[in-house]
Motif scaffolding. Structure first.
Motif: not given
Length: 751
Positions: A442-455
């Motif tokens: 969920v933290w990786g997907l939070w705040s409309r994250s991009t693929l780079g931010e989630a990774a």
């Protein structure tokens, strides 16, 4: 913020409902105080939430009142004769069936074990002679089984719904033959006839949701009805309404099971939103469907299936929305996101409640979902066409049967994959790693994250996990390589509990640990261990005697695993735990017989022989401990003895009849009244295991430990060594615990 009030309202109602059902009234009192404050300060949202809590508690009170009037609560736990109405068809071989007692002064349905007799259709009535065996269900709900010894048909007036159920059952058996139980599970929510081994494979592969009426099945039905309507040139709005109504009618026909009810409510709400051109917000919509489920069935708030259904849908939609936005809307990305989200969202629940998680299901769903999306509609099509065109129905059934066979192969593959299915002891300790994994997702997907931010976020968590993995840890091994005879002495506390695995995978349980008001060793230790070993059924259960520290956990084991035979002394004993065990044996229809010297059975070259109690020996009936079944296990040159709680009296009676053994389970937990010098002189064991826990009896007694030491017998204790595992190929023996491992050569012959 507009999405928050519906979610909070559902949570508040569910909290009030759960606290009322659990009789934990403190939150309800807090809600009452908060309501008074909110009304005084004119704060609408706190007032609304407080009202929701109180309404939930009120519904819980009504639910308990109805439960007190149920037949499960009011039927006497004794031999009874009553009239019942069949709610499911039953064939001539008998088996489990739902019945409704009539003129019994109670309401509701109960589960019955029907005797072998003539086949009967749904809706018929019968006079039944049998015994009601009460059992406590979840959160103290009354439950039980009516074991019918005789049934006489007295008439009946089946309704149209009854006739449809009977016709469906017969048609499914006609079209699908040996695969009929699986089809009945998919269509009629009847899973009792499925082979337990097949159910375990689906559970171990993470595909068990395909064997039950879930939101997936209801969604498939609604989707195909919608497509059929559109193919007939129906307007989109009309097609949506028809699909939603068909799905709701189907769920009503099944009796509103919670996961299917949620799916039906979801379909109706989606259709309404589409027709009214309202924007759909997934999370508030899901919360509204959960509220509908709780209104229809208040007990659903405590139902594991309902929680798993809601969690799986939330996880799947949350991840799928992210993959649609970041990776694209192709099927493969959406399926990957949905599978990962559903698996991680349900993992903490299954780990806490069942001690199981199946990560392999993430990959298998790529193949299983498309196969099921074709197979399940094929089953519906075959049944719909059958009255009109039998040949075409057979063709549909052949295609659907092939799809179901593919699902079975996928389940077998998933169960075979090493590490694909993880089993631990249920509880919070098992759940928290998966909860952390879900939080990471969920933290990786939070705040409309991009693929780079989630990774990047997931990378930080992975790095931390790798560092933590470097911390030394000592995990006790099972000590069973699957190719030898293995004897596992489980750490069940103050009691006895052992599992024997033969070289080709047959399992025998020897005692099942204690059961008290606080702890059930069968449910807490024995069942998780057997599940971890991949056990589908037990070849035998041997209960040394009727004391609660040996027989207490047996009921939980019998509930979970099909058992071919139960052996025990059969001595009269009025303890409630022992009586409950006998009731469970009867309710499950397990073959039972009292053991006698000379009884012997062989599994994979392993001989199991009973040496005691002899019905002619003078001490019979004087002491339950001395009447313990004494079991001798032999494999090649290996011999092991399980004396239960037999002491010096039984040892003296058996003097000269046993001979040397390699492994001794020390009698009566190391009591001073067992394991005498003469016994040790005759047995001359190479190693001994004391099954013992914290106790007030002084077990194991210092004198007994001194005798073992004087005879040169190394001792393993479950209270200090934990689980003790013994493996042998018939020529050597290895004894292992979390503290040490010792190998022993065996003599080629025994005295």
């Amino acid at each position: 913020m507009s999405a928050l009030p519906p979610i909070l309202l559902t949570l508040a109602f569910g909290a009030g409902l759960a606290t009322g059902l659990l009789h934990f009234w403190a939150p309800v009192g807090v809600a009452g105080v908060l309501l008074l404050w909110a009304l005084g300060t004119r704060r609408s949202l706190p007032a609304l939430l407080s009202m929701a809590v109180l309404l939930g508690a009120l519904e819980a009170t009504v639910a308990w009142k109805r439960e007190a009037m149920s037949c499960a609560a009011r039927l006497p736990g004794a031999e009874i004769r009553l009239r019942v109405r069949l709610l499911e068809p039953v064939d001539s071989g008998g088996g489990r069936v739902l019945v409704q007692p009539l003129r019994a002064g109670c309401i509701g349905e109960v589960s019955a074990r029907w005797p072998a007799a003539q086949a009967l259709a749904t809706g018929f009535e019968a006079e039944v002679t049998g015994r009601w065996i009460p059992r406590e269900g979840g959160v103290g709900r009354p439950d039980g089984t009516l074991v019918a010894s005789a049934a006489r048909v007295v008439g009946g007036n089946p309704s149209y719904a009854d006739k449809i159920r009977t016709w469906l059952g017969r048609s499914i058996r006609r079209l699908y033959g040996a695969r009929a139980p699986m089809v009945e599970a998919l269509i009629l929510a009847r899973r009792g006839g499925i082979d337990p081994a097949l159910q375990d494979k689906f559970a171990q592969s993470g595909l068990v949701h395909l064997l039950s009426i879930s939101g997936f099945h209801v969604g498939l039905l609604a989707g195909w009805v919608f497509l059929a309507c559109r193919a007939l040139r129906a307007a989109r709005e009309r097609a949506l309404i028809v699909a939603a109504m068909v799905a709701a009618g189907y769920v009503a026909f099944l009796g509103w099971p919670p996961p299917a009810t949620r799916a039906a409510a979801l379909g109706l709400l989606l259709a309404w939103c589409q027709i009214r051109q309202r924007k759909v917000q997934p999370d508030p919509l899901l919360s509204c469907t959960c509220l509908c489920v709780m209104l229809v069935d208040p007990w659903a708030v405590l139902d594991l299936g309902a929680w798993l259904s809601a969690a799986a849908l939330w996880g799947a939609t949350t991840c799928a929305r992210w993959t649609d936005r970041v990776l694209g809307e192709e099927f493969w990305w959406r399926c990957l996101g949905s599978s990962i989200g559903a698996t991680l969202a349900t993992a903490p629940i299954t780990a806490a409640a069942l001690g199981t998680v199946a990560p392999v299901g993430i990959g298998l769903n790529f193949a299983a979902i498309p196969v099921a999306a074709v197979g399940v509609p094929g089953v519906f099509a075959s049944l719909l066409v059958l009255p009109l065109w039998g040949t075409l129905a057979g063709a549909f059934a052949a295609g659907a049967g092939f799809a179901l066979h593919l699902l079975e192969l996928l389940a077998s593959l998933g169960a075979w994959v090493p590490g694909g299915h993880l089993v631990t002891e249920p509880g919070i300790q098992a759940a928290w790693p998966w909860a952390l994994g879900l939080a990471t997702l969920v933290w990786g997907l939070w705040s409309r994250s991009t693929l780079g931010e989630a990774a990047r976020r997931w990378g930080w968590v992975l790095a931390a996990a790798l560092w933590l993995a470097l911390v030394p840890a000592h995990w006790p091994g099972g000590g069973d390589d699957g190719r030898t005879l293995a004897l596992h002495f489980l750490n069940v506390g103050q009691g006895d509990g052992a599992v024997i695995r033969t070289p080709h995978g047959h399992f025998v349980v020897v005692d099942a640990g204690p059961k008290t008001e606080a702890v059930d060793a069968g449910r807490r230790v024995v069942v998780p261990f057997l599940s971890q070993q991949g056990v589908a059924e037990l070849s035998a259960m041997v209960i040394s005697h009727a004391h609660a520290d040996h027989v207490g956990g047996a009921s939980a084991v019998l509930e979970r695993f099909h058992t071919d035979l139960v052996l025990e002394p059969g001595m009269p004993f009025s303890d409630p735990v022992y009586i409950h065990f006998l009731d469970e044996v009867a309710a499950e229809g397990v073959p039972w017989r009292p053991g006698h010297p000379g009884d012997r059975f062989v599994l994979d070259g392993v001989a199991f022989s009973l040496l005691h109690p002899d019905s002619t020996w003078p001490g019979l009936g004087e002491d339950l401990n001395e009447d313990s079944l004494i079991l001798l296990v032999e494999y090649g040159s290996f011999r092991a003895l399980f004396p239960g709680d037999a002491g010096l009296v039984a040892e003296g009676y058996l003097h000269g009849r046993v001979g040397r053994v390699d492994l001794l389970k020390v009698g009566h937990h190391g009591s001073r009244t067992a394991t005498g010098d003469a016994w040790l002189d005759e047995l001359h064991p190479k190693a001994a295991v004391v099954s013992v826990g914290r106790n007030n009896y002084g077990h194991p007694a210092p004198g007994t430990l001194d005798r073992l030491q004087q005879h040169g017998v190394p001792v393993w204790r479950t209270d200090r060594d934990g689980q003790v595992d013994v493996t042998t190929d018939g020529n050597s023996m290895t004894v292992k615990s979390q503290r040490r491992t010792v190998n022993y050569p065996l003599e080629s012959g025994q005295e």
